[in-house]
Scaffold this motif. Structure first.
Motif, short mmCIF file in Angstrom:
data_model
loop_
_atom_site.label_atom_id
_atom_site.label_comp_id
_atom_site.label_asym_id
_atom_site.label_seq_id
_atom_site.Cartn_x
_atom_site.Cartn_y
_atom_site.Cartn_z
N ALA A 19 -56.95 131.46 30.07
CA ALA A 19 -58.08 130.89 30.83
C ALA A 19 -59.29 131.83 30.79
O ALA A 19 -60.44 131.38 30.68
CB ALA A 19 -57.67 130.63 32.28
N THR A 51 -60.17 128.10 36.62
CA THR A 51 -60.98 128.21 35.39
C THR A 51 -62.42 127.80 35.66
O THR A 51 -63.35 128.50 35.25
CB THR A 51 -60.38 127.31 34.29
OG1 THR A 51 -59.00 127.67 34.09
CG2 THR A 51 -61.13 127.44 32.99
N GLY A 93 -56.99 123.22 41.70
CA GLY A 93 -58.10 123.59 42.58
C GLY A 93 -58.44 125.04 42.43
O GLY A 93 -57.68 125.82 41.84
N SER A 135 -60.75 123.98 39.80
CA SER A 135 -59.70 124.85 39.25
C SER A 135 -60.17 126.30 39.28
O SER A 135 -61.37 126.57 39.47
CB SER A 135 -59.36 124.46 37.81
OG SER A 135 -60.44 124.79 36.95
N TYR A 183 -53.59 126.07 41.68
CA TYR A 183 -52.72 125.29 40.80
C TYR A 183 -51.34 125.12 41.48
O TYR A 183 -50.96 125.92 42.33
CB TYR A 183 -52.59 126.02 39.45
CG TYR A 183 -51.66 125.32 38.50
CD1 TYR A 183 -51.96 124.06 38.00
CD2 TYR A 183 -50.45 125.90 38.14
CE1 TYR A 183 -51.10 123.41 37.16
CE2 TYR A 183 -49.57 125.25 37.30
CZ TYR A 183 -49.89 124.00 36.81
OH TYR A 183 -49.03 123.34 35.99
N ASP A 210 -60.41 138.44 39.81
CA ASP A 210 -59.61 137.25 39.56
C ASP A 210 -58.38 137.32 40.47
O ASP A 210 -57.41 138.01 40.17
CB ASP A 210 -59.22 137.18 38.08
CG ASP A 210 -58.38 135.95 37.76
OD1 ASP A 210 -57.83 135.34 38.70
OD2 ASP A 210 -58.26 135.61 36.57
N CYS A 246 -53.52 135.30 31.14
CA CYS A 246 -53.49 133.96 30.53
C CYS A 246 -54.80 133.68 29.80
O CYS A 246 -55.83 134.32 30.05
CB CYS A 246 -53.25 132.89 31.59
SG CYS A 246 -54.54 132.79 32.83
C1 LIG Z 1 -53.84 130.57 36.94
C2 LIG Z 1 -54.78 131.62 36.59
C3 LIG Z 1 -56.11 131.33 36.23
C4 LIG Z 1 -56.62 129.92 36.02
O1 LIG Z 1 -56.50 129.09 37.14
P1 LIG Z 1 -56.43 127.49 36.93
O2 LIG Z 1 -56.54 126.96 38.32
O3 LIG Z 1 -55.11 127.18 36.30
O4 LIG Z 1 -57.57 127.08 36.09
C5 LIG Z 1 -56.98 132.38 35.99
N1 LIG Z 1 -56.56 133.66 36.07
C6 LIG Z 1 -55.31 133.98 36.39
C7 LIG Z 1 -54.92 135.43 36.51
C8 LIG Z 1 -54.36 132.98 36.65
O5 LIG Z 1 -53.10 133.32 36.96
#
Ligand SMILES: *Cc1c(COP(=O)(O)O)cnc(C)c1O
Length: 358
Positions: free
Chosen positions: A92, A65, A193, A63, A183, A157, A90
């Motif tokens: 995360a 995360t 993933g 993922s 995701y 990110d 988010c």
């Molecule tokens: C979706 C997202 C994440 C986390 O990704 P996952 O695959 O859901 O764990 C991290 N940062 C941002 C900006 C996101 O949009």
């Protein structure tokens, strides 16, 4: 298919993956092969991804995360360290900083772009700051020059920005490391993933080691956050379509903006590197009413960030985040949104705006 009472027409979801026969065939091939877990297909996916990242190494994980957490651990970030993240993102990011026992320091955003404000970030840097996690929100690259200027390591990110660019170069190639999410409803998907991209060889080796626990000479605490070959097969099919996906997203965004420019709203930037993961409109006041009305018309709009992190933590002092969060509505945009559906989104939105006196 969900139908909506008021309109008697199918509901237009806020997001939806774009999948086809290529995805089916590739995943079926892996199932037929009998090799399901991390293997040749994951390696092939990593190599194909690296080609899009100026040859930097790519490590596939379970993922976005997991990708972030492994990067923080591999950078040696832990108790006593501070990591700067935006409030407008988010949870995360908050989770991974807490998971490694570091202290999250929240920064405010530039209200025009929705991305981290380098001036505000700079004020929050201390001797303990070990990294800044920089999301490229909604598909628009953050001000990387401004954010890299203080010299603190940057983790890009790119969960919402795969295929996007900053100053003509792919996002994910600027930072100490970058992470991606696949995701289900992200720009491209593997169901769940993620990917780490970095040009730092030691960091990459450490992450490959931490990703899996088996067949190690010496014990240390490791993880199991591997991607499966089934997911990687899906990813290969999606990666081949990435430039088509982005072209379609830009097309829809251009149509939206052409129509909406008369309404006096804050519209997304028209930046050549923007991939429009989200089409976010800034209203003059709280967007909740318009979002509710749109949903009543079968158009699933949403706040693009569920809740700002400073609210979760009970902190104050994030005026731009607070206002942008309150006033923003995200409209459906994805490659398989049909032109008819896009027209319905716009006409429903126009009706709502007229209803609230703009
Ligand atoms: C979706 C997202 C994440 C986390 O990704 P996952 O695959 O859901 O764990 C991290 N940062 C941002 C900006 C996101 O949009």
């Amino acid at each position: 298919m969900k139908y909506n009472n008021e309109e008697k027409r199918p509901v237009i979801p806020h997001s939806r993956p774009s999948l086809g026969s290529g995805e089916l065939r590739r995943v079926a091939d892996v199932i037929r092969s009998g090799h399901l877990a991390q293997g040749r297909m994951v390696l092939a996916f990593e190599e194909a991804f690296s080609e899009k990242m100026a040859g930097k190494a790519s490590v596939a994980v379970s993922s976005g995360t997991a990708a972030l957490q492994l990067v923080l651990l591999a950078m040696g970030i832990g108790a006593g360290d501070e990591v700067i993240i935006p409030s407008y993102v988010c949870s995360a990011l908050l989770n991974v900083v807490h998971h490694v026992a570091a202290k999250p320091v929240l920064a405010d955003i530039d209200p025009d772009s929705g991305n981290m404000d380098p001036g505000d970030v700079k004020k929050r840097i201390t001797r303990r700051t070990k990294a800044i996690i920089v999301p490229h929100m909604f598909g628009l690259a953050a001000d990387l020059d401004g954010l890299m200027a203080p010299g603190v390591p940057i983790i890009e990110d790119c969960a919402q920005a795969v295929g996007g660019a900053y100053a003509g170069k792919p996002v994910g190639t600027f930072g100490h490391a970058a992470i991606f999410s696949f995701y289900a409803t992200k720009v491209m998907t593997t169901g769940e993933g993620g990917m780490v991209v970095s040009g730092q060889k030691k960091l990459v080796d450490r992450i490959r080691d931490l990703r899996e626990y088996d067949e190690k000479r010496a014990y240390k605490i490791r993880f199991n956050c591997k991607m499966t070959d089934m997911q990687a097969a899906l990813g290969m099919a999606q990666l081949e379509k990435l430039s088509t996906f982005i072209r379609r997203r830009r097309n829809i965004a251009a149509n939206y903006s052409r129509f909406l420019k008369e309404f006096g709203l804050r519209l997304p930037f028209t930046d050549p590197g923007h991939i429009y993961f989200r089409y976010v409109v800034g209203l003059k006041s709280d967007a909740a009413g318009v979002i509710r009305q749109l949903r009543g018309k079968g158009v699933m709009a949403a706040r693009p960030v569920y809740k700002p992190l400073h609210q979760y933590l009970g902190r104050t002092g994030y005026p731009h985040t607070a206002r942008v969060w309150r006033n923003s509505a995200s409209l459906p945009i994805y490659p398989n949104l049909t032109s008819k559906e896009a027209d319905r989104v716009l006409s429903a939105f126009a009706e709502c705006l007229q209803g609230v006196g703009r």
